[in-house]
Design a protein around this motif. Structure first.
Motif, mmCIF file in Angstrom:
data_model
loop_
_atom_site.group_PDB
_atom_site.id
_atom_site.type_symbol
_atom_site.label_atom_id
_atom_site.label_comp_id
_atom_site.label_asym_id
_atom_site.label_seq_id
_atom_site.Cartn_x
_atom_site.Cartn_y
_atom_site.Cartn_z
ATOM 1 N N UNK A 121 0.857 -1.185 0.000
ATOM 2 C CA UNK A 121 0.000 0.000 0.000
ATOM 3 C C UNK A 121 0.897 1.241 0.000
ATOM 4 N N UNK A 122 1.560 1.537 -1.101
ATOM 5 C CA UNK A 122 2.568 2.607 -1.110
ATOM 6 C C UNK A 122 1.999 4.005 -0.929
ATOM 7 N N UNK A 123 0.677 4.160 -1.021
ATOM 8 C CA UNK A 123 0.084 5.485 -0.860
ATOM 9 C C UNK A 123 -0.607 5.646 0.489
ATOM 10 N N UNK A 154 -3.584 7.582 9.628
ATOM 11 C CA UNK A 154 -3.052 6.241 9.398
ATOM 12 C C UNK A 154 -4.177 5.281 9.024
ATOM 13 N N UNK A 155 -3.816 4.211 8.361
ATOM 14 C CA UNK A 155 -4.767 3.192 7.951
ATOM 15 C C UNK A 155 -4.779 2.057 8.966
ATOM 16 N N UNK A 156 -5.960 1.635 9.374
ATOM 17 C CA UNK A 156 -6.108 0.429 10.187
ATOM 18 C C UNK A 156 -6.171 -0.786 9.271
ATOM 19 N N UNK A 157 -5.597 -1.911 9.700
ATOM 20 C CA UNK A 157 -5.789 -3.138 8.916
ATOM 21 C C UNK A 157 -7.258 -3.444 8.647
ATOM 22 N N UNK A 161 -9.291 -4.813 5.244
ATOM 23 C CA UNK A 161 -9.225 -6.123 5.889
ATOM 24 C C UNK A 161 -9.014 -7.262 4.910
ATOM 25 N N UNK A 162 -9.786 -7.296 3.853
ATOM 26 C CA UNK A 162 -9.680 -8.415 2.914
ATOM 27 C C UNK A 162 -8.280 -8.495 2.311
ATOM 28 N N UNK A 163 -7.758 -7.350 1.876
ATOM 29 C CA UNK A 163 -6.411 -7.325 1.291
ATOM 30 C C UNK A 163 -5.358 -7.665 2.348
ATOM 31 N N UNK A 164 -5.527 -7.134 3.553
ATOM 32 C CA UNK A 164 -4.548 -7.345 4.623
ATOM 33 C C UNK A 164 -4.441 -8.828 4.969
ATOM 34 N N UNK A 165 -5.579 -9.498 5.077
ATOM 35 C CA UNK A 165 -5.571 -10.923 5.390
ATOM 36 C C UNK A 165 -4.949 -11.729 4.252
ATOM 37 N N UNK A 166 -5.157 -11.286 3.041
ATOM 38 C CA UNK A 166 -4.562 -11.971 1.897
ATOM 39 C C UNK A 166 -3.037 -11.856 1.931
ATOM 40 N N UNK A 167 -2.534 -10.677 2.330
ATOM 41 C CA UNK A 167 -1.086 -10.440 2.348
ATOM 42 C C UNK A 167 -0.427 -11.104 3.550
ATOM 43 N N UNK A 168 -1.009 -10.934 4.738
ATOM 44 C CA UNK A 168 -0.331 -11.341 5.972
ATOM 45 C C UNK A 168 -0.953 -12.561 6.660
ATOM 46 N N UNK A 332 -11.719 1.208 0.320
ATOM 47 C CA UNK A 332 -10.407 1.241 -0.304
ATOM 48 C C UNK A 332 -9.818 2.617 -0.490
ATOM 49 N N UNK A 333 -10.536 3.648 -0.059
ATOM 50 C CA UNK A 333 -10.066 5.017 -0.234
ATOM 51 C C UNK A 333 -9.197 5.425 0.954
ATOM 52 N N UNK A 334 -8.001 5.898 0.696
ATOM 53 C CA UNK A 334 -7.131 6.391 1.756
ATOM 54 C C UNK A 334 -7.539 7.804 2.143
ATOM 55 N N UNK A 335 -7.486 8.117 3.431
ATOM 56 C CA UNK A 335 -7.762 9.467 3.900
ATOM 57 C C UNK A 335 -6.500 10.301 3.679
ATOM 58 N N UNK A 336 -6.625 11.371 2.903
ATOM 59 C CA UNK A 336 -5.441 12.101 2.456
ATOM 60 C C UNK A 336 -5.165 13.367 3.269
ATOM 61 N N UNK A 337 -6.185 13.937 3.905
ATOM 62 C CA UNK A 337 -6.000 15.133 4.721
ATOM 63 C C UNK A 337 -6.796 14.975 6.003
#
Length: 367
Positions: A121-123, A154-157, A161-168, A332-337
């Protein structure tokens, strides 16, 4: 594996500068290294640096824990792009490599918390608690599960969740993935971060995974001035029959805070909810306390007031049967401000309204 039945844990109370440019990280890192090296002399059985002894102290310093944001300070003036490009780090990376080298030299386990950029999640940024072992290896990572929704971008897992569980989560349960516990010679160590500790369920989550020592760092001002930090540390320790090592920020140096907005009160609490030691004031410092692992295990073997063994899980499953705060809430939207943090707000998401409708909350006359 040699077990240290009796050892000293040190909670460091930092006073970092606010980092807005990557080069500023070095100032906080260098100060952390200075404090880390001095931590060996924070205990009653401390010896002078050059003193030669041929015996092991009865409770050697084996665990040193830094608070949340000890490397980066805390800012609400930077958007997500600045956090990703200037403030966030990779773990492992250059900063943790320097910490690891000193931890290896000292023969200790080192705990810290930093804003991390993950390659998946580079962004985004995640708030990461990590443990470095005496070999200089990172053996444990935990991403803050419940960031304060009005103060952190910051982003919470749970938001991915779905992507996080797939990765880790391959080969592990959801509980093991989200609330990992590491088995070490210092006991089984679990970690949560600051706002996580205001949810008793998260203390319970790491305890159910086997934790005997729970590290709960913080960046907590209201939590100190209102007594929340002490209450939750002591209640979490007693409910789980665990030691709680709780370093809090002693101050933040920067243009947007009163220096002691983060008011200290770092502490170490034992498995009976008793404060072993604390720093009841703000400012830079450290506090040490003795961890007696065998005593904890004997306490857990006694059925009297053995709260984890008394859990009525069949009933509690119904308590948590209905969704309250939804997973993947921001789609899936990151909070930017910081202005956009309302998108995580429980009123904006309709969570509070649903609690009214279910009768969990009673609607006030003016709403």
């Amino acid at each position: 594996m040699k077990i240290f039945d009796t050892y000293t844990a040190v909670a460091v109370q930092s006073e970092p500068i606010v980092v807005l440019k990557r080069k500023q990280l070095e100032q906080n890192l260098n100060r952390a290294l200075e404090i880390l090296e001095s931590s060996l002399y924070s205990v009653p059985n401390a010896k002078a640096p050059d003193m030669q002894i041929d015996y092991e102290p009865y409770a050697p310093v084996k665990l040193v824990a830094f608070p949340e944001d000890f490397l980066q300070g805390y800012t609400m003036r930077a958007n997500l792009d600045v956090h990703v490009q200037e403030i966030g780090i990779t773990i492992p990376g250059p900063e943790t490599d320097k910490l690891a080298a000193l931890a290896k030299k000292m023969g200790i386990y080192l705990y810290g918390v930093a804003l991390e950029v993950l390659p998946q999640w580079p962004d985004r940024i995640f708030n990461c608690g990590f443990i470095i072992d005496p070999n200089g290896e990172i053996i444990h990572k935990f991403h803050k599960f419940s960031p304060a929704i009005h103060y952190e971008i910051t982003t919470s897992p749970f938001e991915v969740l779905d992507e996080y569980l797939e990765v880790f989560g391959q080969g592990k349960s959801m509980l093991q993935t989200l609330f990992p516990v590491s088995d070490t010679p210092l006991g089984k160590i679990g970690t949560i971060i600051c706002n996580d500790g205001y949810h008793p369920e998260y203390f319970r989550a790491v305890q159910v995974n086997g934790a005997e020592v729970i590290i709960r760092p913080a960046l907590a001002e209201p939590g100190v001035s209102k007594g929340w930090f002490e209450m939750t540390n002591r209640a979490g320790a007693l409910a789980t029959l665990s030691y709680v090592v709780a370093p809090n920020m002693g101050g933040v140096i920067g243009p947007e805070h009163a220096k002691t907005m983060m008011a200290g009160d770092s502490m170490i609490v034992d498995y009976d909810g008793q404060i072993v030691s604390r720093i009841p004031w703000p400012g830079e410092g450290m506090v040490s306390g003795t961890i007696r692992l065998e005593h904890l295990r004997q306490r857990r073997s006694d059925p009297s007031r053995n709260f984890p063994s008394l859990l009525k899980t069949e009933v509690l499953r119904e308590v948590y049967a209905e969704t309250i705060y939804p997973a993947n809430a921001t789609n899936g939207e990151a909070i930017r401000t910081f202005k956009e943090l309302y998108k995580k707000d429980t009123r904006h998401l309709g969570v509070i309204e649903k609690l009214f409708e279910r009768g969990v909350y009673t609607r006030p006359r003016q709403y």
